[in-house]
Design an enzyme around this catalytic site. Sequence first.
Site, PDB file in Angstrom:
ATOM      1  N   ALA A   1       0.781  -1.239   0.000  1.00 26.20           N
ATOM      2  CA  ALA A   1       0.000   0.000   0.000  1.00 26.20           C
ATOM      3  C   ALA A   1       0.812   1.289   0.000  1.00 26.20           C
ATOM      4  O   ALA A   1       0.369   2.287  -0.578  1.00 26.20           O
ATOM      5  CB  ALA A   1      -0.946   0.008   1.209  1.00 26.20           C
TER       6      ALA A   1
ATOM      7  N   GLY B   1       0.436   5.118  -0.253  1.00 26.22           N
ATOM      8  CA  GLY B   1      -0.973   5.336   0.068  1.00 26.22           C
ATOM      9  C   GLY B   1      -1.809   6.041  -0.973  1.00 26.22           C
ATOM     10  O   GLY B   1      -2.993   6.313  -0.738  1.00 26.22           O
TER      11      GLY B   1
ATOM     12  N   LYS C   1      -2.972   4.938  -3.918  1.00 25.85           N
ATOM     13  CA  LYS C   1      -4.078   4.079  -4.354  1.00 25.85           C
ATOM     14  C   LYS C   1      -5.022   3.777  -3.195  1.00 25.85           C
ATOM     15  O   LYS C   1      -6.238   3.678  -3.392  1.00 25.85           O
ATOM     16  CB  LYS C   1      -3.529   2.797  -4.965  1.00 25.85           C
ATOM     17  CG  LYS C   1      -2.771   3.008  -6.269  1.00 25.85           C
ATOM     18  CD  LYS C   1      -2.275   1.699  -6.843  1.00 25.85           C
ATOM     19  CE  LYS C   1      -1.426   1.951  -8.083  1.00 25.85           C
ATOM     20  NZ  LYS C   1      -0.137   2.610  -7.748  1.00 25.85           N
TER      21      LYS C   1
ATOM     22  N   ARG D   1       7.690   3.450   6.191  1.00 17.44           N
ATOM     23  CA  ARG D   1       6.745   3.850   5.139  1.00 17.44           C
ATOM     24  C   ARG D   1       5.311   3.849   5.663  1.00 17.44           C
ATOM     25  O   ARG D   1       4.507   4.707   5.299  1.00 17.44           O
ATOM     26  CB  ARG D   1       6.870   2.905   3.936  1.00 17.44           C
ATOM     27  CG  ARG D   1       8.119   3.088   3.112  1.00 17.44           C
ATOM     28  CD  ARG D   1       7.966   2.485   1.717  1.00 17.44           C
ATOM     29  NE  ARG D   1       7.619   1.079   1.753  1.00 17.44           N
ATOM     30  CZ  ARG D   1       8.491   0.078   1.703  1.00 17.44           C
ATOM     31  NH1 ARG D   1       9.795   0.351   1.634  1.00 17.44           N
ATOM     32  NH2 ARG D   1       8.096  -1.178   1.719  1.00 17.44           N
TER      33      ARG D   1
ATOM     34  N   ASP E   1       4.172  -8.698   6.004  1.00 16.05           N
ATOM     35  CA  ASP E   1       4.719  -9.222   4.760  1.00 16.05           C
ATOM     36  C   ASP E   1       3.562  -9.583   3.832  1.00 16.05           C
ATOM     37  O   ASP E   1       2.694 -10.381   4.186  1.00 16.05           O
ATOM     38  CB  ASP E   1       5.549 -10.475   5.080  1.00 16.05           C
ATOM     39  CG  ASP E   1       6.262 -11.041   3.863  1.00 16.05           C
ATOM     40  OD1 ASP E   1       5.877 -10.698   2.736  1.00 16.05           O
ATOM     41  OD2 ASP E   1       7.202 -11.831   4.051  1.00 16.05           O
TER      42      ASP E   1
ATOM     43  N   CYS F   1       4.283  -1.240 -12.575  1.00 16.08           N
ATOM     44  CA  CYS F   1       4.757  -0.136 -13.423  1.00 16.08           C
ATOM     45  C   CYS F   1       5.988  -0.625 -14.182  1.00 16.08           C
ATOM     46  O   CYS F   1       7.055  -0.030 -14.145  1.00 16.08           O
ATOM     47  CB  CYS F   1       5.044   1.119 -12.609  1.00 16.08           C
ATOM     48  SG  CYS F   1       6.207   0.906 -11.256  1.00 16.08           S
TER      49      CYS F   1
END
Length: 448
Positions: free
Chosen positions: A267, A270, A272, A295, A317, A381
């Site tokens: 995630a 954040g 999305k 993060r 994880d 990506c």
Amino acid sequence: MLARADGGDVVPTQKLAAEVLQIVEENTISAKEALRRYFLGKNLDYKIRGSVHAYVFEVLKRRNLIDFILQKALGFRNLGSINPFIRNLLRIGVYEMHFKGVHPALATDSAVRIAREVSPKSAGFVNAILRNAENVSVERELEEIRKVSRRRYLALKYFHPEWYIRIAEKTVPDYEKLLEANLRQTIYVRANTIRKSPENVRRLLESQGVVLEETPVEDVFKVVSYEMPPAILEGYDRDFVIQDLASCLVTLALSPEPGETVVDLAAAPGSKTSHIAALMENRGRIIAVDNSRERVERMRARLKRLGVRNVEIRVADGVKFRASADRVLIDAPCSSTGSVRNYPSVKWRYSPQKFQALLRLQRAMLRNAARMADKIVYSTCSITFEENEGNLLKLEDTFSVDRLKLGMGLGGLRRYKGKEFRHADRVVRLYPHIHDTAGFFISRLSVL
């Protein structure tokens, strides 16, 4: 050079940029993360920050050709043997004289004055090397290389590593146009509809000198021009976020409904997650998972600013985390070969070993997602076949591929190195040179 915000001594932005470039080089982090860490706690005017940011990104974008010029200037001495700070200072000097339009004497003088702070010997060395670099004829050198190797010529002309050219040759239509498009960055902003309508966000940004253009996605605008960077404007990361159009399409592919339970399995940071919350009208339950506590804490603060109320954040994880959900989003850790125009440092970090490890991680995350929900969106990506269609081929006994229509994008790769992906017309690929977005692969899967 620019003055400090507090009226203190003049700040040599080339020195600051060389220090940031050294951080990027010595750590496996992006330029954006290196800049964030470097600026933390420093009272620097936005113009200084902008100048340092530009130097860092423009040097990283061209690093292979800059290093080629420097190696010519160095002769038999290896560039890698030079003190890291001096090496990056030399890169900035070459960038200024060969690409930024700074007179070579001025570029050399600036670098020498900064090097003198290290030692008189360093200053003399920098002076000699940059004077040699001034006399390197890039055009003549590239023409000689073109006669011998078209791939190496394209790699230097468009500032890409040769491994990237090899991938693009096999996977991308009009790949030379992709290489050129990777050198141009397009900014998109997404209205945070939890707080403001797209029209109100448009008025907010236009009142601050931003010229916007509509996109096929109602709440996403393309930034045509601006007086000050959107990231420092009123409303940033509250009323709007900076998020690539292709990235927004991933969330639309997920199509979450209010009241559902959704797992976002990778995630951070954040963007999305917040888009999912907006589409769900802050109703239902989002479980945002990331394996980095640092993060996650930054994402927690960001989602709070954005007004997201239906999220549970977990440090876990993505291969082992378990939950029961209606949908799972896996925007997987990947080679980022589709995002080099936004993250140029990734071009210089590829290794076959890391690539194989990424493939194993992506497949493990997909298998884990199949245990949590029947509907999965898998995206990267990346422009590679292996991370995208190849992974779905490996897991065709686990998933069926649903037909995906997003209003833009091309189909997937049907054939690659003797392999056939029969569902190419059901997935979506986006490319910088065709769609003016980051390169993305998006698929919607159902568990068998």
